[in-house]
Design a protein around this motif. Structure first.
Motif, mmCIF file in Angstrom:
data_model
loop_
_atom_site.group_PDB
_atom_site.id
_atom_site.type_symbol
_atom_site.label_atom_id
_atom_site.label_comp_id
_atom_site.label_asym_id
_atom_site.label_seq_id
_atom_site.Cartn_x
_atom_site.Cartn_y
_atom_site.Cartn_z
ATOM 1 N N ALA A 55 0.823 -1.217 0.000
ATOM 2 C CA ALA A 55 0.000 0.000 0.000
ATOM 3 C C ALA A 55 0.850 1.258 0.000
ATOM 4 C CB ALA A 55 -0.943 -0.003 1.201
ATOM 5 N N VAL A 56 1.851 1.317 0.875
ATOM 6 C CA VAL A 56 2.676 2.529 0.968
ATOM 7 C C VAL A 56 3.467 2.740 -0.321
ATOM 8 C CG1 VAL A 56 4.618 3.618 2.174
ATOM 9 C CG2 VAL A 56 2.806 2.518 3.487
ATOM 10 N N GLU A 57 4.074 1.686 -0.849
ATOM 11 C CA GLU A 57 4.866 1.841 -2.074
ATOM 12 C C GLU A 57 3.981 2.195 -3.266
ATOM 13 O OE1 GLU A 57 7.407 -1.615 -2.473
ATOM 14 O OE2 GLU A 57 8.829 -0.792 -1.003
ATOM 15 N N ARG A 58 2.815 1.571 -3.363
ATOM 16 C CA ARG A 58 1.912 1.834 -4.493
ATOM 17 C C ARG A 58 1.374 3.260 -4.433
ATOM 18 N NH1 ARG A 58 -3.386 1.435 -4.173
ATOM 19 N NH2 ARG A 58 -3.280 0.035 -2.395
ATOM 20 N N MET A 59 0.996 3.722 -3.233
ATOM 21 C CA MET A 59 0.344 5.025 -3.119
ATOM 22 C C MET A 59 1.316 6.197 -3.060
ATOM 23 S SD MET A 59 -2.788 4.033 -0.573
ATOM 24 C CE MET A 59 -3.616 5.604 -0.707
ATOM 25 N N THR A 60 2.533 5.971 -2.583
ATOM 26 C CA THR A 60 3.461 7.092 -2.395
ATOM 27 C C THR A 60 4.684 7.044 -3.303
ATOM 28 O OG1 THR A 60 4.804 5.998 -0.698
ATOM 29 C CG2 THR A 60 2.837 7.228 0.043
ATOM 30 N N GLY A 61 5.046 5.869 -3.791
ATOM 31 C CA GLY A 61 6.275 5.744 -4.572
ATOM 32 C C GLY A 61 7.518 5.637 -3.704
ATOM 33 N N LEU A 62 7.355 5.710 -2.387
ATOM 34 C CA LEU A 62 8.484 5.555 -1.471
ATOM 35 C C LEU A 62 8.836 4.077 -1.348
ATOM 36 C CD1 LEU A 62 7.232 7.932 1.358
ATOM 37 C CD2 LEU A 62 9.171 8.368 -0.155
ATOM 38 N N GLU A 63 10.101 3.775 -1.146
ATOM 39 C CA GLU A 63 10.532 2.406 -0.873
ATOM 40 C C GLU A 63 10.415 2.168 0.633
ATOM 41 O OE1 GLU A 63 14.527 -0.395 -0.902
ATOM 42 O OE2 GLU A 63 14.694 1.729 -1.421
ATOM 43 N N VAL A 64 9.689 1.132 1.021
ATOM 44 C CA VAL A 64 9.563 0.790 2.440
ATOM 45 C C VAL A 64 10.708 -0.159 2.772
ATOM 46 C CG1 VAL A 64 8.120 -0.233 4.224
ATOM 47 C CG2 VAL A 64 7.068 1.099 2.386
ATOM 48 N N VAL A 65 11.629 0.305 3.621
ATOM 49 C CA VAL A 65 12.815 -0.490 3.935
ATOM 50 C C VAL A 65 12.573 -1.485 5.060
ATOM 51 C CG1 VAL A 65 14.460 1.185 3.032
ATOM 52 C CG2 VAL A 65 13.739 1.351 5.411
ATOM 53 N N GLU A 66 11.600 -1.197 5.932
ATOM 54 C CA GLU A 66 11.289 -2.149 6.999
ATOM 55 C C GLU A 66 9.925 -1.850 7.599
ATOM 56 O OE1 GLU A 66 14.330 -1.871 9.984
ATOM 57 O OE2 GLU A 66 13.649 0.076 10.686
ATOM 58 N N VAL A 67 9.284 -2.926 8.068
ATOM 59 C CA VAL A 67 8.042 -2.812 8.832
ATOM 60 C C VAL A 67 8.259 -3.635 10.092
ATOM 61 C CG1 VAL A 67 5.571 -3.275 8.914
ATOM 62 C CG2 VAL A 67 6.613 -2.541 6.757
ATOM 63 N N ASN A 68 8.445 -2.950 11.209
ATOM 64 C CA ASN A 68 8.661 -3.609 12.496
ATOM 65 C C ASN A 68 7.323 -3.742 13.208
ATOM 66 O OD1 ASN A 68 11.552 -3.638 12.217
ATOM 67 N ND2 ASN A 68 11.476 -1.437 12.583
ATOM 68 N N ILE A 69 7.050 -4.944 13.704
ATOM 69 C CA ILE A 69 5.762 -5.212 14.340
ATOM 70 C C ILE A 69 5.988 -5.671 15.776
ATOM 71 C CG2 ILE A 69 3.683 -6.639 14.260
ATOM 72 C CD1 ILE A 69 4.185 -6.857 11.204
ATOM 73 N N ALA A 70 5.325 -4.987 16.708
ATOM 74 C CA ALA A 70 5.343 -5.391 18.110
ATOM 75 C C ALA A 70 3.942 -5.881 18.461
ATOM 76 C CB ALA A 70 5.731 -4.217 19.011
ATOM 77 N N VAL A 71 3.822 -7.160 18.800
ATOM 78 C CA VAL A 71 2.528 -7.715 19.204
ATOM 79 C C VAL A 71 2.402 -7.462 20.703
ATOM 80 C CG1 VAL A 71 1.085 -9.774 19.322
ATOM 81 C CG2 VAL A 71 2.640 -9.454 17.381
ATOM 82 N N ASP A 72 1.498 -6.551 21.061
ATOM 83 C CA ASP A 72 1.357 -6.118 22.446
ATOM 84 C C ASP A 72 0.334 -6.905 23.247
ATOM 85 O OD1 ASP A 72 3.269 -4.007 22.389
ATOM 86 O OD2 ASP A 72 1.840 -2.840 21.212
#
Length: 163
Positions: free
Chosen positions: A126-143
């Motif tokens: 979604a982020v790359e398609r909508m913004t053209g930015l390269e997403v280098v990481e998605v860190n997930i914390a399961v709280d």
């Protein structure tokens, strides 16, 4: 496409933008290269938050206290519940790249590994398609893990009654 994309707080100065455009504008330059596109960090955070919530197995976003304050804020008329989309989402946006940190609550019984993989895939897409930015990481914390009987305890049998 060679569009220059930066965040609002991305560190580029207006003077640099003007001088960088000299010689690249005019009738001979492709239309998509004439000018600069600026994307605010909050825009990327909203896109990431919406994309994460679309994944089956995600109950909500946000760590314990943020969720509690957000739930109270949403119930107060006029308090502005608009931050709900970005609750639990933190982004760092540069000129061409973005990093996303998410605090999530998953549904009981789902594979956390599979849900995290689905969230990463959906957010990056979604982020790359909508913004053209390269997403280098998605860190997930399961709280937390949402249990089916959690909502019954929170709403209680007498909550809707007038006393």
């Amino acid at each position: 496409m060679t569009d220059n994309i930066t965040s609002v707080g991305g560190g580029s100065r207006p003077e640099a933008d003007v001088s960088a455009l000299k010689g690249r504008t005019g009738a001979g330059a492709p239309a998509e290269t004439r000018g600069r596109t600026t994307i605010a960090d909050g825009v990327v955070a909203k896109i990431a938050g919406m994309a994460a919530r679309e994944v089956p197995g995600i109950h909500s976003l946000g760590a314990g206290m943020a969720r509690a304050f957000g739930a109270m804020r949403e119930r107060v008329p006029g308090a502005g519940g608009g931050g709900a989309v970005t609750r639990g989402v933190k982004v760092e946006v540069g000129e061409r790249q973005a990093a996303v940190d998410l605090d999530v609550v998953v549904e009981y019984g789902v594979s956390i590994v599979d849900v995290a993989g689905g969230v990463r895939t959906n957010v990056i897409s979604a982020v790359e398609r909508m913004t053209g930015l390269e997403v280098v990481e998605v860190n997930i914390a399961v709280d937390d893990v949402h249990l089916p009987d959690d909502e019954e305890e929170q709403t209680g049998p007498d909550e809707g009654r007038v006393r």
